[in-house]
Design a protein around this motif. Structure first.
Motif: not given
Length: 54
Positions: A6-26
């Protein structure tokens, strides 16, 4: 059963802003769980075809 790295809260906090949001599809699944699973597969050098379905 697989034990995910599992990713630590700190690592996840660094990655999460770079993930796509509000995409169409599944509907998206739990991004943190999926990312941890991918990291696990890369670290253990397991073959993707050996992953459990679903």
């Amino acid at each position: 059963m697989f034990q995910f790295i599992w990713l630590s809260d700190q690592r996840w906090g660094q990655l999460e802003p770079h993930l796509p949001k509000n995409q169409l599809g599944a509907r998206r699944v739990d991004d943190r769980r999926m990312t941890s699973g991918i990291i696990y597969m890369l670290r253990t050098r397991c073959r993707w075809c050996d992953c459990p379905a679903g």
